[in-house]
Structures are given as C-alpha cells and as structure tokens.
Design a protein around this motif. Structure first.
Motif, PDB file in Angstrom:
ATOM      1  N   ALA A  74       0.847  -1.193   0.000  1.00 60.48           N
ATOM      2  CA  ALA A  74       0.000   0.000   0.000  1.00 60.48           C
ATOM      3  C   ALA A  74       0.884   1.244   0.000  1.00 60.48           C
ATOM      4  O   ALA A  74       1.832   1.342   0.786  1.00 60.48           O
ATOM      5  N   LEU A  75       0.578   2.179  -0.891  1.00 58.84           N
ATOM      6  CA  LEU A  75       1.299   3.447  -0.959  1.00 58.84           C
ATOM      7  C   LEU A  75       0.348   4.591  -0.632  1.00 58.84           C
ATOM      8  O   LEU A  75      -0.782   4.624  -1.120  1.00 58.84           O
ATOM      9  N   SER A  76       0.806   5.527   0.181  1.00 55.20           N
ATOM     10  CA  SER A  76       0.000   6.692   0.541  1.00 55.20           C
ATOM     11  C   SER A  76       0.829   7.953   0.312  1.00 55.20           C
ATOM     12  O   SER A  76       1.913   8.101   0.873  1.00 55.20           O
ATOM     13  N   PHE A  77       0.311   8.862  -0.530  1.00 62.06           N
ATOM     14  CA  PHE A  77       1.020  10.088  -0.884  1.00 62.06           C
ATOM     15  C   PHE A  77       0.354  11.294  -0.212  1.00 62.06           C
ATOM     16  O   PHE A  77      -0.866  11.455  -0.281  1.00 62.06           O
ATOM     17  N   ASP A  78       1.161  12.138   0.402  1.00 57.01           N
ATOM     18  CA  ASP A  78       0.671  13.342   1.063  1.00 57.01           C
ATOM     19  C   ASP A  78       0.452  14.440   0.017  1.00 57.01           C
ATOM     20  O   ASP A  78       1.390  14.860  -0.659  1.00 57.01           O
ATOM     21  N   LEU A  79      -0.793  14.910  -0.113  1.00 62.49           N
ATOM     22  CA  LEU A  79      -1.131  15.906  -1.132  1.00 62.49           C
ATOM     23  C   LEU A  79      -1.179  17.334  -0.584  1.00 62.49           C
ATOM     24  O   LEU A  79      -1.560  18.250  -1.314  1.00 62.49           O
ATOM     25  N   THR A  80      -0.800  17.531   0.672  1.00 64.65           N
ATOM     26  CA  THR A  80      -0.935  18.865   1.257  1.00 64.65           C
ATOM     27  C   THR A  80      -0.002  19.892   0.610  1.00 64.65           C
ATOM     28  O   THR A  80      -0.234  21.095   0.727  1.00 64.65           O
ATOM     29  N   SER A  81       1.053  19.427  -0.074  1.00 71.69           N
ATOM     30  CA  SER A  81       1.951  20.366  -0.750  1.00 71.69           C
ATOM     31  C   SER A  81       1.396  20.816  -2.098  1.00 71.69           C
ATOM     32  O   SER A  81       1.949  21.721  -2.732  1.00 71.69           O
ATOM     33  N   LEU A  82       0.306  20.193  -2.541  1.00 67.29           N
ATOM     34  CA  LEU A  82      -0.317  20.546  -3.817  1.00 67.29           C
ATOM     35  C   LEU A  82      -1.219  21.754  -3.593  1.00 67.29           C
ATOM     36  O   LEU A  82      -2.258  21.656  -2.948  1.00 67.29           O
ATOM     37  N   THR A  83      -0.820  22.902  -4.116  1.00 72.01           N
ATOM     38  CA  THR A  83      -1.508  24.159  -3.800  1.00 72.01           C
ATOM     39  C   THR A  83      -2.476  24.604  -4.888  1.00 72.01           C
ATOM     40  O   THR A  83      -2.793  25.784  -4.993  1.00 72.01           O
ATOM     41  N   VAL A  84      -2.941  23.673  -5.711  1.00 73.24           N
ATOM     42  CA  VAL A  84      -3.899  24.004  -6.768  1.00 73.24           C
ATOM     43  C   VAL A  84      -5.173  23.201  -6.553  1.00 73.24           C
ATOM     44  O   VAL A  84      -5.193  22.228  -5.802  1.00 73.24           O
ATOM     45  N   SER A  85      -6.240  23.613  -7.223  1.00 76.14           N
ATOM     46  CA  SER A  85      -7.516  22.915  -7.099  1.00 76.14           C
ATOM     47  C   SER A  85      -7.614  21.804  -8.135  1.00 76.14           C
ATOM     48  O   SER A  85      -6.811  21.719  -9.069  1.00 76.14           O
ATOM     49  N   ALA A  86      -8.634  20.962  -7.973  1.00 80.19           N
ATOM     50  CA  ALA A  86      -8.831  19.846  -8.894  1.00 80.19           C
ATOM     51  C   ALA A  86      -9.037  20.331 -10.322  1.00 80.19           C
ATOM     52  O   ALA A  86      -8.629  19.664 -11.283  1.00 80.19           O
ATOM     53  N   ILE A 131      -3.282   8.359 -13.605  1.00 78.82           N
ATOM     54  CA  ILE A 131      -4.180   8.443 -12.449  1.00 78.82           C
ATOM     55  C   ILE A 131      -4.954   9.762 -12.454  1.00 78.82           C
ATOM     56  O   ILE A 131      -5.460  10.190 -11.411  1.00 78.82           O
ATOM     57  N   THR A 132      -5.043  10.409 -13.614  1.00 79.74           N
ATOM     58  CA  THR A 132      -5.648  11.740 -13.681  1.00 79.74           C
ATOM     59  C   THR A 132      -7.058  11.757 -13.098  1.00 79.74           C
ATOM     60  O   THR A 132      -7.380  12.580 -12.231  1.00 79.74           O
ATOM     61  N   THR A 133      -7.911  10.848 -13.562  1.00 77.64           N
ATOM     62  CA  THR A 133      -9.309  10.846 -13.120  1.00 77.64           C
ATOM     63  C   THR A 133      -9.431  10.570 -11.631  1.00 77.64           C
ATOM     64  O   THR A 133     -10.163  11.265 -10.911  1.00 77.64           O
ATOM     65  N   SER A 134      -8.704   9.562 -11.139  1.00 76.15           N
ATOM     66  CA  SER A 134      -8.810   9.211  -9.717  1.00 76.15           C
ATOM     67  C   SER A 134      -8.278  10.326  -8.826  1.00 76.15           C
ATOM     68  O   SER A 134      -8.827  10.588  -7.751  1.00 76.15           O
ATOM     69  N   ASN A 140     -11.554  16.510  -5.374  1.00 71.75           N
ATOM     70  CA  ASN A 140     -12.921  17.029  -5.281  1.00 71.75           C
ATOM     71  C   ASN A 140     -13.615  16.566  -4.006  1.00 71.75           C
ATOM     72  O   ASN A 140     -14.539  17.225  -3.513  1.00 71.75           O
ATOM     73  N   ALA A 141     -13.186  15.421  -3.483  1.00 74.38           N
ATOM     74  CA  ALA A 141     -13.748  14.901  -2.235  1.00 74.38           C
ATOM     75  C   ALA A 141     -12.982  15.416  -1.020  1.00 74.38           C
ATOM     76  O   ALA A 141     -13.132  14.886   0.083  1.00 74.38           O
ATOM     77  N   ALA A 142     -12.152  16.444  -1.237  1.00 77.36           N
ATOM     78  CA  ALA A 142     -11.370  17.073  -0.167  1.00 77.36           C
ATOM     79  C   ALA A 142     -10.340  16.124   0.430  1.00 77.36           C
ATOM     80  O   ALA A 142      -9.992  16.230   1.614  1.00 77.36           O
ATOM     81  N   GLY A 143      -9.846  15.198  -0.382  1.00 77.83           N
ATOM     82  CA  GLY A 143      -8.826  14.275   0.104  1.00 77.83           C
ATOM     83  C   GLY A 143      -7.472  14.955   0.252  1.00 77.83           C
ATOM     84  O   GLY A 143      -7.099  15.799  -0.560  1.00 77.83           O
ATOM     85  N   THR A 144      -6.744  14.598   1.294  1.00 73.01           N
ATOM     86  CA  THR A 144      -5.404  15.145   1.515  1.00 73.01           C
ATOM     87  C   THR A 144      -4.320  14.101   1.285  1.00 73.01           C
ATOM     88  O   THR A 144      -3.131  14.396   1.407  1.00 73.01           O
ATOM     89  N   THR A 145      -4.728  12.866   0.967  1.00 73.78           N
ATOM     90  CA  THR A 145      -3.778  11.815   0.604  1.00 73.78           C
ATOM     91  C   THR A 145      -4.291  11.088  -0.632  1.00 73.78           C
ATOM     92  O   THR A 145      -5.498  11.056  -0.897  1.00 73.78           O
ATOM     93  N   ALA A 146      -3.375  10.513  -1.390  1.00 72.93           N
ATOM     94  CA  ALA A 146      -3.721   9.654  -2.525  1.00 72.93           C
ATOM     95  C   ALA A 146      -3.204   8.261  -2.192  1.00 72.93           C
ATOM     96  O   ALA A 146      -2.011   8.092  -1.919  1.00 72.93           O
TER      97      ALA A 146
END
Length: 206
Positions: A74-86, A131-134, A140-146
């Motif tokens: 299982a891999l979990s990526f922290d998206l909090t450094s991504l400062t743009v919207s979906a 993985i563009t769509t996912s 859009n679901a306010a996720g902070t990790t992928a």
C-alpha cells in the motif's frame, strides 16, 4: 524613434507578465506511507502483519500443500503540498521502478486498485500509470492523501523500489496555472530606462 521605443517598452512588459502555462509537481512517497501487508495460512493457523519502511516493496502469492503466503503493498502520498484545485489538474501519473519479476506462466502478475495491471512481459524498470481521473475525484472529495494498493494475481510476484531503498514511487502532476508571473525588478528598471531615453530624445529634438 518615439513610436519604436514605446512599442518595444510595451511588448517587453507584456511578455514579462504572460501567465505561466503549466506547473509540474513531483510528490514522492515517504517511508511511513510505504507499507507491505503480509499474510500466511496453513494447517497451523493464519496471520497478517504490516511492515513499514520495507526495502524493497513486494507483491506476491505462493502456495504449497498446506501452506500459503502472500504480500501486497500500500502506498500513501501526502497531497498537502499541492496548492492548486482539482480544476487545474491537466494530467497525473503514478510512477514506480520494478526491480524483479517472477511468474507461474501468466502475464498479469499484479493489480493496482482501479488504475491498471502489472504485466510480466513489461519486464523491470520504471513504469507509469495514468491516475488523472482518480486524483481529480480525490481532490474534489477534499482528500489530503492519494492511496494506491498493489495486490497479487496468481502464483507470481514482483518487487519495486521503496522510499527506504532510495527509489520511492512518486506522483507526477501537471497543472494549469493562471497566476501571472510577477515582474522582476530588472524589468521595471529596463522599462524606466527606455522611458528616460524617450524623454531625453524629446528634449534634444526641441
């Protein structure tokens, strides 16, 4: 001459303030987000345990009469450094480096949840999955990790690079950017110099 200087000044300032067309974010998995799940079962019972900071990551399934073993990653990526919207996401990919492959003869040796299949015929080396769509759905679901789950297929397996081993999987995300690039001080100095030149020429021509 006056028109030329004015035109050059305007064109230069406009060029310096053109919006950036795209930005690329590379987000690597960390050791804490890089985990292998092991399972065993047989005549003497069964069990499951997780290993963080594995090196390398592994996905496999093996079986002998009365005994079976498997591992998923299982891999979990922290998206909090991504400062743009979906809405700004143009494309995104999941990238990882396959180090070894073994199979019972079938080509498909692993699945990535909802993303794609890993094939033995693809061999070793860096692989990339769209993985563009996912990712857009996640943001859009306010996720902070992928989160991505690699599971085995058949009696086969493969290993791939980990954060602990210095070859972390990573997300490559290309985004649109509508934020104008700020004018550096040199641009204002250049523009002021041209305007000054225009004023001097104007005085000399009187």
């Amino acid at each position: 001459m006056r028109r030329l200087v004015g035109l050059v000044t305007v064109l230069f300032l406009l060029a310096m303030s053109v919006p950036a067309m795209a930005s690329i974010y590379d987000i690597s998995v960390t050791g804490s987000g890089d985990q292998v799940k092991y399972r065993y079962w047989g005549y003497f019972g069964s069990g499951t345990w997780w290993e963080a900071n594995a090196n390398p990551n592994i996905v496999y399934h093996s079986y002998e009469p009365g005994n079976g073993n498997s591992a998923d990653t299982a891999l979990s990526f922290d998206l909090t450094s991504l400062t743009v919207s979906a809405e700004d996401i143009l494309s995104a990919s999941l990238n990882f480096n396959i180090l070894s492959v073994w199979t019972d003869g079938r080509d498909d040796i692993g699945n990535i949840n909802g993303i794609g299949t890993v094939y033995a015929s693809g061999g070793t080396g860096w692989k990339s999955f769209d993985i563009t769509t996912s990712l857009i759905d996640n943001l859009n679901a306010a996720g902070t990790t992928a989160n991505y789950y690699f599971s085995y297929t058949g009696y086969s397996g493969f290993t791939f690079g980990s954060a602990e081993g210095g070859q972390p999987a990573y997300l490559s995300i290309t985004t649109a950017s509508n934020t104008p690039v700020p004018l550096p001080a040199a641009a204002w100095i250049f523009g002021s110099g041209l305007l000054g030149l225009f004023q001097i020429r104007r005085k000399l021509s009187r």
